[in-house]
Design an enzyme around this catalytic site. Sequence first.
Site, PDB file in Angstrom:
ATOM      1  N   SER A  64       0.830  -1.215   0.000  1.00 35.51           N
ATOM      2  CA  SER A  64       0.000   0.000   0.000  1.00 35.51           C
ATOM      3  C   SER A  64       0.860   1.258   0.000  1.00 35.51           C
ATOM      4  CB  SER A  64      -0.903   0.009   1.239  1.00 35.51           C
ATOM      5  OG  SER A  64      -1.677  -1.168   1.293  1.00 35.51           O
TER       6      SER A  64
HETATM    7  N1  SAM Z   1      -0.453  -4.885   4.131  1.00 36.81           N
HETATM    8  C1  SAM Z   1       0.283  -5.167   2.927  1.00 36.81           C
HETATM    9  C2  SAM Z   1       1.659  -4.582   2.948  1.00 36.81           C
HETATM   10  O1  SAM Z   1       2.037  -3.929   3.938  1.00 36.81           O
HETATM   11  O2  SAM Z   1       2.388  -4.809   1.982  1.00 36.81           O
HETATM   12  C3  SAM Z   1      -0.451  -4.814   1.673  1.00 36.81           C
HETATM   13  C4  SAM Z   1      -1.568  -5.732   1.443  1.00 36.81           C
HETATM   14  S1  SAM Z   1      -2.105  -5.936  -0.217  1.00 36.81           S
HETATM   15  C5  SAM Z   1      -2.878  -4.404  -0.555  1.00 36.81           C
HETATM   16  C6  SAM Z   1      -3.451  -7.067   0.127  1.00 36.81           C
HETATM   17  C7  SAM Z   1      -3.005  -8.472   0.458  1.00 36.81           C
HETATM   18  O3  SAM Z   1      -4.132  -9.196   0.940  1.00 36.81           O
HETATM   19  C8  SAM Z   1      -2.493  -9.261  -0.749  1.00 36.81           C
HETATM   20  O4  SAM Z   1      -1.205  -9.736  -0.493  1.00 36.81           O
HETATM   21  C9  SAM Z   1      -3.501 -10.404  -0.887  1.00 36.81           C
HETATM   22  O5  SAM Z   1      -2.934 -11.615  -1.354  1.00 36.81           O
HETATM   23  C10 SAM Z   1      -3.994 -10.536   0.537  1.00 36.81           C
HETATM   24  N2  SAM Z   1      -5.304 -11.197   0.701  1.00 36.81           N
HETATM   25  C11 SAM Z   1      -6.421 -11.107  -0.068  1.00 36.81           C
HETATM   26  N3  SAM Z   1      -7.393 -11.880   0.457  1.00 36.81           N
HETATM   27  C12 SAM Z   1      -6.889 -12.466   1.562  1.00 36.81           C
HETATM   28  C13 SAM Z   1      -7.410 -13.381   2.541  1.00 36.81           C
HETATM   29  N4  SAM Z   1      -8.656 -13.842   2.487  1.00 36.81           N
HETATM   30  N5  SAM Z   1      -6.597 -13.753   3.549  1.00 36.81           N
HETATM   31  C14 SAM Z   1      -5.325 -13.312   3.641  1.00 36.81           C
HETATM   32  N6  SAM Z   1      -4.775 -12.459   2.750  1.00 36.81           N
HETATM   33  C15 SAM Z   1      -5.556 -12.039   1.728  1.00 36.81           C
END
Ligand code: SAM
Length: 227
Positions: A64
């Site tokens: 993000s």
């Molecule tokens: N917080 C992160 C960082 O600091 O880099 C950025 C997160 S990114 C915008 C969203 C993440 O959520 C992705 O890596 C995606 O694979 C994960 N994601 C999506 N659905 C998910 C789920 N049900 N459980 C765990 N992770 C999930």
Amino acid sequence: MERGGYEALRTRLVERLVKEGIINSEKVRRAMLRVPREVFVPPSHRRYAYEDTPLPIGFGQTISAPHMVALMTEALRLEEGQKVLEIGTGSGYQAAVIAEIVAPEGSEKRGHVYTIERIPELAERARRSLEEAGYSDRVTVIVGDGSLGYPDAAPYDRIIVTAAAPEIPAPLLDQLAPGGIMVIPVGGRFFQRLLIVHKSRDGSIHTKEGTPCVFVPLVGKYGWRHF
Ligand code: SAM
């Protein structure tokens, strides 16, 4: 780029976020000054680590933008010693920023961050980055569907969801401790609003709508089933 070069860029970005009023506590300022975002960005994009923008981390996912990390971290109102659950580890950067506040080095209050990622390769890379940056003792990375929460370590003082949900997943509300706060983007697939959810001591839920935002989808049983 040399380490000192990144540090100067980090300081400039953080001070800009302070000036813009996005960072408004010393805790968040200090944490973002300490965590090396460049360690969490793939080498191909490292030179942009201190641009205020999301960056690709592979598998169609992103780290993000720093202003969104700052805004969500401020909304959590973190305290040293708290237990925090993050859904969507991605690069691991947001988890490290939280760990800097709830479990600063040398703290005896035993704060901890549990963070869940559904893509095993990203979880593994995040583990390595957290180790390299010095947070692996304060952050546990779990592979799984975070829309189910992580009952093993519940309840949590704070929950942060960094992927967009169609609605607040019921298991996360259950796993939020009384007096707890959850920050979660909720809405459609391409555009959401950040919700700030308070669970009062008697268990009642109060939700405030925050800023508009754009997150990748939360994919799972209590998220989007298909995308
Ligand atoms: N917080 C992160 C960082 O600091 O880099 C950025 C997160 S990114 C915008 C969203 C993440 O959520 C992705 O890596 C995606 O694979 C994960 N994601 C999506 N659905 C998910 C789920 N049900 N459980 C765990 N992770 C999930």
